[in-house]
Design an enzyme around this catalytic site. Structure first.
Site, mmCIF file in Angstrom:
data_model
loop_
_atom_site.group_PDB
_atom_site.id
_atom_site.type_symbol
_atom_site.label_atom_id
_atom_site.label_comp_id
_atom_site.label_asym_id
_atom_site.label_seq_id
_atom_site.Cartn_x
_atom_site.Cartn_y
_atom_site.Cartn_z
ATOM 1 N N GLU A 36 59.632 48.053 35.952
ATOM 2 C CA GLU A 36 59.483 47.289 34.704
ATOM 3 C C GLU A 36 59.543 45.791 34.997
ATOM 4 O OE1 GLU A 36 62.345 48.637 31.841
ATOM 5 O OE2 GLU A 36 61.278 50.525 31.501
ATOM 6 N N ARG A 91 35.616 43.248 29.010
ATOM 7 C CA ARG A 91 34.398 44.043 29.213
ATOM 8 C C ARG A 91 34.471 45.363 28.446
ATOM 9 N NH1 ARG A 91 32.809 44.003 35.494
ATOM 10 N NH2 ARG A 91 35.028 44.391 35.790
ATOM 11 N N GLN A 92 35.657 45.685 27.910
ATOM 12 C CA GLN A 92 35.793 46.918 27.113
ATOM 13 C C GLN A 92 35.739 46.540 25.635
ATOM 14 O OE1 GLN A 92 38.603 49.906 28.427
ATOM 15 N NE2 GLN A 92 39.182 48.573 30.137
ATOM 16 N N LYS A 184 18.434 42.737 36.196
ATOM 17 C CA LYS A 184 19.406 43.661 36.822
ATOM 18 C C LYS A 184 19.465 44.978 36.056
ATOM 19 C CE LYS A 184 24.217 43.436 36.316
ATOM 20 N NZ LYS A 184 25.508 42.751 36.517
ATOM 21 N N THR A 215 33.210 43.984 41.820
ATOM 22 C CA THR A 215 33.027 44.694 43.096
ATOM 23 C C THR A 215 32.148 43.888 44.056
ATOM 24 O OG1 THR A 215 30.998 45.796 42.380
ATOM 25 C CG2 THR A 215 33.077 46.913 41.880
ATOM 26 N N GLY A 216 31.396 42.958 43.523
ATOM 27 C CA GLY A 216 30.468 42.173 44.344
ATOM 28 C C GLY A 216 29.087 42.797 44.412
ATOM 29 N N GLY A 217 28.924 44.007 43.834
ATOM 30 C CA GLY A 217 27.632 44.715 43.890
ATOM 31 C C GLY A 217 26.481 43.883 43.344
ATOM 32 N N THR A 218 26.692 43.233 42.207
ATOM 33 C CA THR A 218 25.629 42.435 41.576
ATOM 34 C C THR A 218 25.172 41.313 42.495
ATOM 35 O OG1 THR A 218 26.533 42.892 39.376
ATOM 36 C CG2 THR A 218 25.118 40.934 39.582
HETATM 37 C C1 R5P Z 1 28.093 41.614 33.974
HETATM 38 O O1 R5P Z 1 27.695 41.598 32.817
HETATM 39 C C2 R5P Z 1 28.905 40.501 34.535
HETATM 40 O O2 R5P Z 1 28.428 39.263 34.122
HETATM 41 C C3 R5P Z 1 28.960 40.543 36.050
HETATM 42 O O3 R5P Z 1 27.649 40.360 36.556
HETATM 43 C C4 R5P Z 1 29.499 41.851 36.541
HETATM 44 O O4 R5P Z 1 30.636 42.198 35.829
HETATM 45 C C5 R5P Z 1 29.820 41.754 38.021
HETATM 46 O O5 R5P Z 1 30.338 42.975 38.447
HETATM 47 P P1 R5P Z 1 30.204 43.429 39.958
HETATM 48 O O6 R5P Z 1 30.689 42.305 40.830
HETATM 49 O O7 R5P Z 1 31.087 44.644 40.044
HETATM 50 O O8 R5P Z 1 28.771 43.764 40.204
#
Ligand code: R5P
Length: 284
Positions: A36, A91-92, A184, A215-218
């Site tokens: 806690e 984001r939720q 995207k 995550t950096g995926g984008t």
């Molecule tokens: C999406 O709408 C956000 O603007 C970011 O592009 C996204 O949340 C990035 O997420 P990740 O780094 O996991 O791809």
């Protein structure tokens, strides 16, 4: 005015207090053996306007914010302003399936119960702010990002998707260079597909701007799509470097020349400060 720094944002809160030339108090935060949270503001009274600087991500920081709000109120604060550099749960913002909560709304309702105003920075969806019944303001990091890149010889500013197109426009216009956005498609929580760029990025020094990197995926997908069409260099700047798991390593080992973010979340690449931005809003 007194600035109280929560454990997520101590450097930023201290910098803010320095700019505003007001008292800074760092809240002590520890954990009990059962996990806690415990927090304490070591002062007799806070008979002043108080600004709490603390993120609501991850969950422990959200709990700490609730505790700080109560402690500040008990110490007699005249008004309470929450500066939430990175607002978790933004984001939720929608219910996709029956039985899901409207998480962003829940957070706003609860945080708003014990404060007079809220300042956020590049909140993922601005519409969420309407759930706050108190005064609220979302600051844009585009000016400080543009200032940072002013002498870095950028030719083109890009958003990785249409959702960030206005941010690219804002930074591009401030730098006096062209701007656009990529297309995207999200394939999963980690993977995205970036369509080939419609504009000519050949030989250009490109800056990708986004509100956050998780995550950096984008960004990895966007950078490799741009290098494939012959971009000379690809840098990225985001407001919130969330960097889940090994995202920083993933990005530094990719087609990117540099990775930078603002200090809304403090980490090894958060070199763009939003302190002046927040100070300006508080002064107003
Ligand atoms: C999406 O709408 C956000 O603007 C970011 O592009 C996204 O949340 C990035 O997420 P990740 O780094 O996991 O791809």
């Amino acid at each position: 005015m007194i600035i109280v720094g929560g454990s997520s944002s101590r450097d930023l809160a201290k910098e803010l207090a320095g700019i505003l030339e007001c008292t800074y108090i760092q809240a002590a935060s520890t954990k009990f053996p059962d996990g806690e949270s415990y927090t304490r503001i070591d002062t007799e009274t806070l008979d002043d306007d108080v600004v709490i600087v603390q993120n609501t991500y991850p969950n422990d920081n959200l709990i700490e914010m609730f505790l700080l709000q109560d402690a500040v109120r008990r110490l007699g604060a005249r008004t309470i302003t929450l500066v939430i550099p990175y607002f978790g749960y933004a984001r939720q913002d929608r219910v996709f399936k029956p039985g899901e909560p409207e998480s962003a709304k829940v957070m706003c309702k609860h945080l708003g119960m014990n404060c007079d105003r809220v300042i956020t920075i590049d909140i993922h969806k601005e519409a969420i702010l309407d759930y706050f019944e108190c005064d609220h303001m979302d600051l844009k990091a585009a000016p400080v990002i543009a200032d940072y890149f002013r002498d870095k010889k950028i030719d083109l500013v890009l958003a990785p998707d249409i959702g960030a197109a206005n941010r690219a426009k804002d930074v591009g216009e401030r730098l006096g260079v062209a701007y656009d956005h990529l297309e995207k498609t999200r394939l999963s929580g980690v993977d995205v597909r970036i369509a080939p760029a419609k504009f000519d990025a050949t030989g250009k020094n490109v800056l990708i701007v986004d509100d956050m990197i998780a995550t950096g995926g984008t960004i990895v997908a966007a950078a490799s799509a741009l290098r494939e069409v012959g971009a000379e260099s690809v840098s990225v700047a985001c407001t919130h470097g969330v960097f889940v798991n090994n995202a920083i390593e993933k990005l530094t080992g990719s087609a990117l020349s540099s990775v930078l973010c603002c200090n809304t979340l403090e980490n090894e690449v958060s070199h763009i400060s939003v302190a002046e931005l927040i100070a300006g809003a508080i002064r107003e």
